[in-house]
Motif scaffolding. Structure first.
Motif, PDB file in Angstrom:
ATOM      1  N   LEU A  77       0.831  -1.207   0.000  1.00 17.84           N
ATOM      2  CA  LEU A  77       0.000   0.000   0.000  1.00 17.84           C
ATOM      3  C   LEU A  77       0.862   1.252   0.000  1.00 17.84           C
ATOM      4  O   LEU A  77       0.517   2.273  -0.581  1.00 17.84           O
ATOM      5  CB  LEU A  77      -0.931   0.007   1.216  1.00 17.84           C
ATOM      6  N   ALA A 107       3.716   1.555  -1.403  1.00 20.83           N
ATOM      7  CA  ALA A 107       4.447   1.727  -2.661  1.00 20.83           C
ATOM      8  C   ALA A 107       3.691   2.645  -3.606  1.00 20.83           C
ATOM      9  O   ALA A 107       4.254   3.163  -4.557  1.00 20.83           O
ATOM     10  CB  ALA A 107       4.697   0.377  -3.321  1.00 20.83           C
ATOM     11  N   LEU A 108       2.401   2.843  -3.338  1.00 18.80           N
ATOM     12  CA  LEU A 108       1.620   3.714  -4.221  1.00 18.80           C
ATOM     13  C   LEU A 108       1.418   5.068  -3.551  1.00 18.80           C
ATOM     14  O   LEU A 108       1.025   5.116  -2.390  1.00 18.80           O
ATOM     15  CB  LEU A 108       0.264   3.072  -4.503  1.00 18.80           C
ATOM     16  N   PRO A 109       1.682   6.150  -4.252  1.00 19.26           N
ATOM     17  CA  PRO A 109       1.457   7.466  -3.667  1.00 19.26           C
ATOM     18  C   PRO A 109      -0.009   7.636  -3.272  1.00 19.26           C
ATOM     19  O   PRO A 109      -0.894   7.076  -3.913  1.00 19.26           O
ATOM     20  CB  PRO A 109       1.807   8.436  -4.793  1.00 19.26           C
ATOM     21  N   SER A 110      -0.261   8.423  -2.201  1.00 22.94           N
ATOM     22  CA  SER A 110      -1.590   8.445  -1.581  1.00 22.94           C
ATOM     23  C   SER A 110      -2.709   8.766  -2.567  1.00 22.94           C
ATOM     24  O   SER A 110      -3.705   8.055  -2.635  1.00 22.94           O
ATOM     25  CB  SER A 110      -1.601   9.437  -0.431  1.00 22.94           C
ATOM     26  N   ILE A 111      -2.535   9.836  -3.347  1.00 22.64           N
ATOM     27  CA  ILE A 111      -3.621  10.220  -4.251  1.00 22.64           C
ATOM     28  C   ILE A 111      -3.848   9.135  -5.304  1.00 22.64           C
ATOM     29  O   ILE A 111      -4.982   8.834  -5.680  1.00 22.64           O
ATOM     30  CB  ILE A 111      -3.305  11.573  -4.918  1.00 22.64           C
ATOM     31  N   LEU A 112      -2.750   8.512  -5.746  1.00 20.84           N
ATOM     32  CA  LEU A 112      -2.874   7.469  -6.766  1.00 20.84           C
ATOM     33  C   LEU A 112      -3.676   6.288  -6.226  1.00 20.84           C
ATOM     34  O   LEU A 112      -4.580   5.766  -6.891  1.00 20.84           O
ATOM     35  CB  LEU A 112      -1.488   7.023  -7.214  1.00 20.84           C
ATOM     36  N   ILE A 140      -7.169   7.187  -6.041  1.00 18.02           N
ATOM     37  CA  ILE A 140      -7.757   7.168  -7.374  1.00 18.02           C
ATOM     38  C   ILE A 140      -8.130   5.744  -7.770  1.00 18.02           C
ATOM     39  O   ILE A 140      -9.188   5.496  -8.352  1.00 18.02           O
ATOM     40  CB  ILE A 140      -6.775   7.795  -8.397  1.00 18.02           C
ATOM     41  N   VAL A 141      -7.256   4.788  -7.409  1.00 18.99           N
ATOM     42  CA  VAL A 141      -7.553   3.386  -7.704  1.00 18.99           C
ATOM     43  C   VAL A 141      -8.864   2.976  -7.039  1.00 18.99           C
ATOM     44  O   VAL A 141      -9.751   2.406  -7.670  1.00 18.99           O
ATOM     45  CB  VAL A 141      -6.407   2.475  -7.200  1.00 18.99           C
ATOM     46  N   ALA A 147      -8.697  17.131  -2.435  1.00 21.54           N
ATOM     47  CA  ALA A 147      -7.993  16.935  -3.709  1.00 21.54           C
ATOM     48  C   ALA A 147      -8.816  16.053  -4.633  1.00 21.54           C
ATOM     49  O   ALA A 147      -8.943  16.329  -5.830  1.00 21.54           O
ATOM     50  CB  ALA A 147      -6.616  16.320  -3.467  1.00 21.54           C
TER      51      ALA A 147
END
Lengths: 288, 337
Positions: free
Chosen positions: A129, A131-136, A139-140, A224
């Motif tokens: 979890l 490894a993925l930037p927060s907004i990305l 978005i997922v 955001a």
């Protein structure tokens, strides 16, 4: 040597010395009052339209006293929308912290206490979890669930979980071999009792700090998403969504952009100040 | 050392497997039939349905689907965008230089301003300058950058007319792609400096917007790390030797103070990617952030899947790179795990 203060008083003593933290607390208190008493404070409702007063500027740049902060492109009173927006944003922050803290802390307790394979498996999941930037990541989640306010809250909460897991796990690992835990176990306390009654209270300090910072992250990330069109949908009076709505009128009616963003900034700043102050007040190393 | 590297690398595999499961599961977790979701109500034509199902790889058993997905991903095949009908990987690499240029420019401005501000704030502790920098850093750190970008546009583009509102370069310039960095490519184009100037003007506001949070973090980190180093014994020794204050700070303290700052910069990649998604949306910057947001709005699942895989892979690799460099520099880390 004078008598030591009781813990709560001692905490308050250190907290009060941090000017920023006190300001943060005032800011949050103010917005909380605005949110609670929104129907009494707002001159109009958030959706009431005045077709004769489209894009009226605020009173300090040539508007009228009827619409202190001006009106938007469909003639809604901006001040009323900002006031109701405080409800939504603080509500989002509260829900995000509630969800992510309760889930994250529970997982962290289990990981730290169980150790071994369970711990390894949980922490790998957390690594993924993270490894993925927060907004990305948000978005997922939104792309799976579809864009609306509730799903944005779910998405932002999921993003915040790993931080709580790591924090609580680290505290549990340092606490679980201490003597009071061993003593409690030797009296025959169950795992559940040891975890909840003995270990958890000793992990509270970092958890509270992270909770305050979680509020600011939650509000910022949800706004955001709203701005990207992936969170609360118009006509909801959510500050990020209002910003997105106002973008086409940025040249003709800049106050529609300036004011909602300013609200986000002030609330987020308040929670960050509070979080920093709490951390300093809890951390004995910084007490000099 | 070899043991540490091996251990560090072995952690990568489960992470990649997990990310691939998230990306793979994405389309399959969508409530309802994803093919129908994509085709809409009108798309019930069985031929079109079967074609779409095949394109998305949804016509086989789930395990077969997964291994096929991973196998193709490892060969660089991340599927075909349902919107543009071109390969996801090539679309990614078409847009990546724009994001990289923006990210580097943002980081550069954050470092060039943040490090000196942090140093001066630490040396002049509790001065007015210190308070202003730390107050500013706190505001910058709390900044909703999607609002900040719009405010920059209101003042500098609309109000003063100094910079353009959106895009990477004026449409009148036709720059043949070489490196993908317009600042470099424009200089080699026939319009030369005029094109470069246009590209630079387009880059300034987005870079400031994107660099604001990193700037705040770097300034705070530099200050606190500098304060710590300035309290060390060897600094007192250096002062006692009769070195000037500048020599003490610039030669002796700075090098040690910057170590944590470099780590923070290395780990700031996630912030940059998140910032890029928002900044690119505000300034219509044709990079991967805007591409991903558009793909969510248009439900272009292959693009979302591929984008997540590539970005996660880059972030994991860079974080590991930072760790490995640290293990080389600092023997304590190697021994610890």
């Amino acid at each position: 040597m004078s008598k030591p203060l009781p813990p709560l008083k001692e905490f308050w003593y250190f907290f009060r010395q941090n000017r920023g933290a006190v300001i943060g607390l005032w800011v949050i208190g103010l917005f909380l009052l605005i949110a609670i008493f929104a129907p009494f404070l707002a001159p109009y409702t958030e959706s009431q339209m005045f077709p004769d007063a489209l894009k009226l500027p605020p009173v300090w740049s040539g508007g009228t006293a009827d619409f202190i902060a001006g009106t938007d492109d469909v003639g809604r009173d901006l001040l009323s929308r900002l006031i109701y927006g405080a409800r939504i944003s603080l509500g989002i922050g509260f829900m995000v912290v509630l969800f992510s803290m309760s889930i994250g802390a529970s997982i962290g307790l289990i990981a730290g206490y169980a150790g071994g394979f369970i711990d390894g498996a949980i922490m790998r999941g957390v690594d993924i979890l993270m490894a993925l930037p927060s907004i990305l990541l948000a978005i997922v989640v939104v792309s799976i669930l579809g864009p609306n306010l509730f799903n944005a809250i779910v998405a932002v909460s999921i993003v915040a979980i790993p931080g709580f897991v790591r924090l609580v796990r680290a505290s549990v690992r340092s606490e679980k071999s201490k003597q009071y835990v061993i003593a409690s176990k030797s009296y025959g306390a169950s795992h559940f009792r040891v975890l909840v009654k003995n270990i958890l209270p000793n992990c509270m300090a970092p958890l509270i700090v992270q909770g305050a910072l979680g509020f600011s992250d939650g509000i910022l990330n949800a706004a955001a998403l709203g701005f990207l069109g992936l969170g609360a949908q118009p006509p909801t009076a959510e500050w990020g969504t209002m910003l997105a709505d106002a973008r086409p009128f940025i040249e003709s009616s800049p106050w529609l952009v300036t004011l909602p963003g300013l609200c986000i900034l002030i609330v987020v700043l308040g929670f960050n100040l509070l979080g920093d102050g709490l951390r300093d007040a809890f951390d004995p190393r910084l007490k000099k | 050392m070899a043991k540490y590297l091996l251990k560090r690398f072995s952690v990568l595999i489960p992470t990649f497997v997990g990310v691939s499961i998230i990306a793979f599961g994405l389309i399959r977790l969508v409530p309802g039939d994803p093919v129908l979701v994509l085709l809409g109500e009108r798309g019930a034509d069985p031929v079109v349905y079967a074609k779409m199902q095949k394109n998305l790889g949804l016509d086989q058993p789930i395990l077969v689907q997964y291994f096929k997905f991973v196998g193709q991903a490892l060969q660089g095949d991340l599927g075909i965008s349902t919107v543009s009908k071109s390969s996801v990987l090539s679309e990614f690499f078409n847009r990546f230089p724009a994001t990289l240029e923006l990210g580097l420019a943002g980081l550069l401005w954050a470092i060039l301003l943040g490090v000196p501000f942090g140093i001066i704030a630490a040396v002049k502790r509790n001065s007015a300058f210190d308070y202003v920098v730390m107050g500013g850093a706190l505001i910058g750190y709390s900044m909703p950058i999607f609002w900040w970008g719009l405010i920059l546009i209101i003042y500098f583009s609309v109000g003063l007319g100094w910079t353009p509102v959106s895009g990477r370069i004026d449409v009148m310039f036709d720059i043949p792609p070489m490196t993908g960095f317009l600042l470099i490519d424009s200089l080699f184009s026939e319009d030369g400096f005029a094109a470069f100037w246009s590209a630079l003007k387009h880059l300034i506001l987005p870079a400031i917007c994107l660099g604001t949070i990193p700037l705040a973090v770097i300034a705070r980190m530099t200050r606190s790390s500098m304060l710590e180093v300035l309290g060390e014994d060897y600094i007192r020794t250096a002062k006692a030797k009769g070195l000037t204050r500048f020599e003490v700070v610039a030669v002796h303290a700075l090098r040690n103070a910057l170590i944590p700052v470099v780590t923070v910069i290395g780990l700031m990649l996630g912030t940059i990617v998140t910032g890029a998604i928002l900044t690119e949306t505000i300034f219509s910057w044709p990079g991967i952030g805007k591409w991903l947001v558009n793909s969510v709005t248009s439900r272009d699942y292959p693009v979302i899947q591929g984008g997540i895989m590539i970005i996660a892979a880059m972030i994991v690799m860079i974080n590991m790179g930072v760790d490995v460099v640290y293990a080389i520099v600092d023997p304590k880390i190697r021994g610890k795990s």
